[in-house]
Design a protein around this motif. Structure first.
Motif, PDB file in Angstrom:
ATOM      1  N   HIS A 153      91.120  32.279 -37.312  1.00  0.00           N
ATOM      2  CA  HIS A 153      92.563  33.991 -37.988  1.00  0.00           C
ATOM      3  C   HIS A 153      92.626  33.667 -35.760  1.00  0.00           C
ATOM      4  CE1 HIS A 153      91.789  38.741 -37.878  1.00  0.00           C
ATOM      5  NE2 HIS A 153      93.526  38.061 -38.032  1.00  0.00           N
ATOM      6  N   SER A 154      94.348  34.649 -35.721  1.00  0.00           N
ATOM      7  CA  SER A 154      94.084  34.062 -34.349  1.00  0.00           C
ATOM      8  C   SER A 154      94.818  35.687 -33.668  1.00  0.00           C
ATOM      9  CB  SER A 154      95.284  33.443 -33.693  1.00  0.00           C
ATOM     10  OG  SER A 154      95.412  33.075 -31.861  1.00  0.00           O
ATOM     11  N   LYS A 155      93.899  36.484 -33.044  1.00  0.00           N
ATOM     12  CA  LYS A 155      94.699  37.953 -33.267  1.00  0.00           C
ATOM     13  C   LYS A 155      94.405  38.276 -31.971  1.00  0.00           C
ATOM     14  CE  LYS A 155      89.653  38.840 -32.850  1.00  0.00           C
ATOM     15  NZ  LYS A 155      88.963  38.102 -32.540  1.00  0.00           N
ATOM     16  N   ASP A 156      95.508  39.836 -31.249  1.00  0.00           N
ATOM     17  CA  ASP A 156      95.088  40.080 -30.377  1.00  0.00           C
ATOM     18  C   ASP A 156      94.226  41.296 -29.955  1.00  0.00           C
ATOM     19  OD1 ASP A 156      97.056  39.277 -29.314  1.00  0.00           O
ATOM     20  OD2 ASP A 156      98.865  40.520 -30.499  1.00  0.00           O
ATOM     21  N   SER A 157      93.538  41.812 -31.321  1.00  0.00           N
ATOM     22  CA  SER A 157      92.419  43.397 -31.039  1.00  0.00           C
ATOM     23  C   SER A 157      91.547  42.417 -31.115  1.00  0.00           C
ATOM     24  CB  SER A 157      92.732  44.430 -31.441  1.00  0.00           C
ATOM     25  OG  SER A 157      92.134  45.226 -31.783  1.00  0.00           O
ATOM     26  N   TYR A 158      90.236  42.442 -30.027  1.00  0.00           N
ATOM     27  CA  TYR A 158      89.001  42.159 -30.097  1.00  0.00           C
ATOM     28  C   TYR A 158      87.972  43.283 -30.925  1.00  0.00           C
ATOM     29  CZ  TYR A 158      84.111  41.135 -29.045  1.00  0.00           C
ATOM     30  OH  TYR A 158      83.062  41.662 -28.918  1.00  0.00           O
ATOM     31  N   PHE A 159      88.346  44.725 -30.647  1.00  0.00           N
ATOM     32  CA  PHE A 159      87.492  45.820 -31.062  1.00  0.00           C
ATOM     33  C   PHE A 159      88.747  46.027 -33.280  1.00  0.00           C
ATOM     34  CE2 PHE A 159      86.025  45.569 -27.472  1.00  0.00           C
ATOM     35  CZ  PHE A 159      84.670  46.058 -26.990  1.00  0.00           C
ATOM     36  N   GLY A 160      89.265  45.626 -33.009  1.00  0.00           N
ATOM     37  CA  GLY A 160      90.196  45.817 -34.241  1.00  0.00           C
ATOM     38  C   GLY A 160      89.115  44.515 -35.718  1.00  0.00           C
ATOM     39  N   GLN A 161      89.291  43.439 -34.873  1.00  0.00           N
ATOM     40  CA  GLN A 161      87.334  43.394 -35.734  1.00  0.00           C
ATOM     41  C   GLN A 161      86.842  43.031 -35.925  1.00  0.00           C
ATOM     42  OE1 GLN A 161      87.444  38.971 -34.494  1.00  0.00           O
ATOM     43  NE2 GLN A 161      85.993  38.877 -35.116  1.00  0.00           N
ATOM     44  N   MET A 162      85.951  43.380 -34.458  1.00  0.00           N
ATOM     45  CA  MET A 162      84.598  43.861 -34.924  1.00  0.00           C
ATOM     46  C   MET A 162      84.004  45.463 -35.038  1.00  0.00           C
ATOM     47  SD  MET A 162      83.745  41.132 -34.226  1.00  0.00           S
ATOM     48  CE  MET A 162      81.565  41.546 -33.008  1.00  0.00           C
ATOM     49  N   ALA A 163      85.242  46.381 -35.158  1.00  0.00           N
ATOM     50  CA  ALA A 163      84.521  47.615 -35.760  1.00  0.00           C
ATOM     51  C   ALA A 163      86.122  48.117 -35.885  1.00  0.00           C
ATOM     52  CB  ALA A 163      84.477  48.712 -34.559  1.00  0.00           C
ATOM     53  N   PRO A 164      86.460  47.633 -37.180  1.00  0.00           N
ATOM     54  CA  PRO A 164      88.083  48.038 -37.855  1.00  0.00           C
ATOM     55  C   PRO A 164      87.819  49.397 -38.488  1.00  0.00           C
ATOM     56  CG  PRO A 164      86.470  46.325 -39.519  1.00  0.00           C
ATOM     57  CD  PRO A 164      86.107  46.137 -37.966  1.00  0.00           C
ATOM     58  N   GLU A 165      87.037  49.709 -38.479  1.00  0.00           N
ATOM     59  CA  GLU A 165      86.501  51.342 -38.839  1.00  0.00           C
ATOM     60  C   GLU A 165      86.485  52.557 -37.616  1.00  0.00           C
ATOM     61  OE1 GLU A 165      82.544  49.914 -37.203  1.00  0.00           O
ATOM     62  OE2 GLU A 165      84.259  49.196 -38.916  1.00  0.00           O
ATOM     63  N   ARG A 166      86.752  51.894 -36.810  1.00  0.00           N
ATOM     64  CA  ARG A 166      87.232  53.331 -35.753  1.00  0.00           C
ATOM     65  C   ARG A 166      87.891  53.109 -36.191  1.00  0.00           C
ATOM     66  NH1 ARG A 166      83.775  50.491 -31.196  1.00  0.00           N
ATOM     67  NH2 ARG A 166      86.082  51.175 -30.077  1.00  0.00           N
ATOM     68  N   MET A 167      89.346  52.742 -36.556  1.00  0.00           N
ATOM     69  CA  MET A 167      91.222  52.356 -36.244  1.00  0.00           C
ATOM     70  C   MET A 167      91.898  53.000 -37.495  1.00  0.00           C
ATOM     71  SD  MET A 167      90.951  50.719 -33.381  1.00  0.00           S
ATOM     72  CE  MET A 167      89.571  49.868 -32.815  1.00  0.00           C
ATOM     73  N   PRO A 168      92.431  54.135 -36.979  1.00  0.00           N
ATOM     74  CA  PRO A 168      93.569  54.708 -38.001  1.00  0.00           C
ATOM     75  C   PRO A 168      93.403  53.366 -38.947  1.00  0.00           C
ATOM     76  CG  PRO A 168      93.459  55.390 -35.345  1.00  0.00           C
ATOM     77  CD  PRO A 168      93.071  54.109 -35.736  1.00  0.00           C
ATOM     78  N   VAL A 169      93.972  52.220 -38.740  1.00  0.00           N
ATOM     79  CA  VAL A 169      94.668  52.057 -39.600  1.00  0.00           C
ATOM     80  C   VAL A 169      93.189  51.051 -40.203  1.00  0.00           C
ATOM     81  CG1 VAL A 169      97.037  51.012 -39.145  1.00  0.00           C
ATOM     82  CG2 VAL A 169      95.462  50.332 -38.174  1.00  0.00           C
ATOM     83  N   ALA A 170      92.349  51.057 -40.084  1.00  0.00           N
ATOM     84  CA  ALA A 170      91.310  50.204 -41.306  1.00  0.00           C
ATOM     85  C   ALA A 170      91.175  49.873 -41.828  1.00  0.00           C
ATOM     86  CB  ALA A 170      89.877  51.323 -40.761  1.00  0.00           C
ATOM     87  N   ASN A 171      92.209  50.479 -43.308  1.00  0.00           N
ATOM     88  CA  ASN A 171      91.992  49.732 -44.471  1.00  0.00           C
ATOM     89  C   ASN A 171      92.598  48.816 -44.314  1.00  0.00           C
ATOM     90  OD1 ASN A 171      90.442  52.248 -45.739  1.00  0.00           O
ATOM     91  ND2 ASN A 171      92.519  53.642 -46.398  1.00  0.00           N
ATOM     92  N   PHE A 172      93.865  48.895 -43.399  1.00  0.00           N
ATOM     93  CA  PHE A 172      95.039  47.673 -43.618  1.00  0.00           C
ATOM     94  C   PHE A 172      93.541  46.411 -43.025  1.00  0.00           C
ATOM     95  CE2 PHE A 172      98.061  45.387 -40.595  1.00  0.00           C
ATOM     96  CZ  PHE A 172      98.766  45.217 -41.676  1.00  0.00           C
ATOM     97  N   LEU A 173      93.254  46.754 -42.173  1.00  0.00           N
ATOM     98  CA  LEU A 173      92.522  45.487 -41.210  1.00  0.00           C
ATOM     99  C   LEU A 173      91.235  44.743 -41.675  1.00  0.00           C
ATOM    100  CD1 LEU A 173      92.094  47.136 -37.608  1.00  0.00           C
ATOM    101  CD2 LEU A 173      94.012  45.279 -38.020  1.00  0.00           C
ATOM    102  N   GLU A 174      91.149  46.205 -42.643  1.00  0.00           N
ATOM    103  CA  GLU A 174      89.650  44.938 -43.609  1.00  0.00           C
ATOM    104  C   GLU A 174      89.914  44.479 -44.798  1.00  0.00           C
ATOM    105  OE1 GLU A 174      87.857  49.021 -44.800  1.00  0.00           O
ATOM    106  OE2 GLU A 174      86.149  48.932 -42.963  1.00  0.00           O
ATOM    107  N   GLU A 175      91.520  44.736 -45.624  1.00  0.00           N
ATOM    108  CA  GLU A 175      92.101  44.322 -46.902  1.00  0.00           C
ATOM    109  C   GLU A 175      92.950  42.986 -46.253  1.00  0.00           C
ATOM    110  OE1 GLU A 175      92.198  44.929 -50.295  1.00  0.00           O
ATOM    111  OE2 GLU A 175      90.916  46.369 -49.510  1.00  0.00           O
TER     112      GLU A 175
END
Length: 258
Positions: A153-175
């Motif tokens: 899984h190659s992505k741009d956001s390190y913390f979007g992976q490591m701490a998705p619950e902090r993001m306003p789009v948490a549900n999108f990232l986690e799903e």
């Protein structure tokens, strides 16, 4: 000859074969495996050394973190003659059977980043070169390392992976993360998608091997920072690719004579 804008390199500075770590600090360590290594350039996040393996010029050049930075490195290295690339880095394990210290040999990447979309439609798969994958697998087996082959899984956001619950789009990232895991992705990292995509665009031989530094779903297993096995595997794989090229060239010459 004008040196390249970002890497500050020119034709003759690098070999056909290039190892690509993200971290500039790893370049000197990787270059120590070459014969007669020499530092050619350093600019921004890009550090380049060149030496030889089996009397073939081989280089190491850092890409910095992320697909945008890696794209610049690959573009400028390709422009001065490199055609075979192996990324060496770290990643997070995504499957339950993976433990810190294992290696991931990446056969393809989920293009969950923005850079490769400027080269190819998103439907186009990011796939590693089969000769590089085979060389990496054979090298790892010869050296006795525990490896996993599969999709990153190659992505741009390190913390979007490591701490998705902090993001306003948490549900999108986690799903989406659950879907990648269910689909069998073996690791998460930040550079392979553009490497494999540029391999397709420019007909380059490309592959990627990473240390599984941690298992995100099993933090109790701890963290590994030992990239030596991944580096040694990449060095051995380049030896195998050099030998393969020489064998193919000899067969071609013999066929021409006949």
């Amino acid at each position: 000859m004008v040196k390249s804008h970002h890497l500050a390199i020119e034709p003759g500075d690098v070999g056909r074969f290039v190892i690509l770590p993200g971290d500039p600090g790893r370049c000197k360590v990787i270059a120590s495996h070459f014969d007669n290594p020499k530092k050619n350039a350093e600019n921004r996040e890009y550090v380049t050394y060149t030496g030889s393996i089996l009397n073939e010029p081989v280089s190491v050049s850092s890409t910095g973190i992320g697909n945008p930075s890696a794209a610049i490195a690959i573009e400028e290295l390709r422009a001065v003659g490199a055609d075979t690339f192996i990324r060496v880095g770290t990643s997070g394990g995504m499957q339950p059977n993976q433990i810190p210290g294992d290696l991931a040999i990446i056969t393809g990447s989920i293009r969950d980043e923005g850079t490769s979309k400027h080269y190819l439609p998103i439907e186009f798969p990011a796939v590693a070169n089969i000769d590089v994958v085979i060389a990496l697998r054979e090298a790892a087996e010869t050296l006795g390392y525990n490896t996993h082959l599969g999709i990153s899984h190659s992505k741009d956001s390190y913390f979007g992976q490591m701490a998705p619950e902090r993001m306003p789009v948490a549900n999108f990232l986690e799903e989406r993360w659950k879907a990648w895991v269910q689909g069998g992705a073996i690791c998460a990292e930040m550079e392979s998608a553009i490497l494999l995509s540029l391999g397709a665009v420019y007909r380059l031989r490309v592959g990627s091997i990473t240390l599984i530094a941690m298992n995100q779903d099993k933090p109790e297993l701890g963290i590994s920072t030992d990239t030596a096995p991944a580096i040694k595997t990449a060095i051995k794989a380049i030896e195998l690719l050099i030998q393969l090229d020489r064998k193919n060239e000899e067969e071609r010459m013999n066929a021409t004579r006949n």
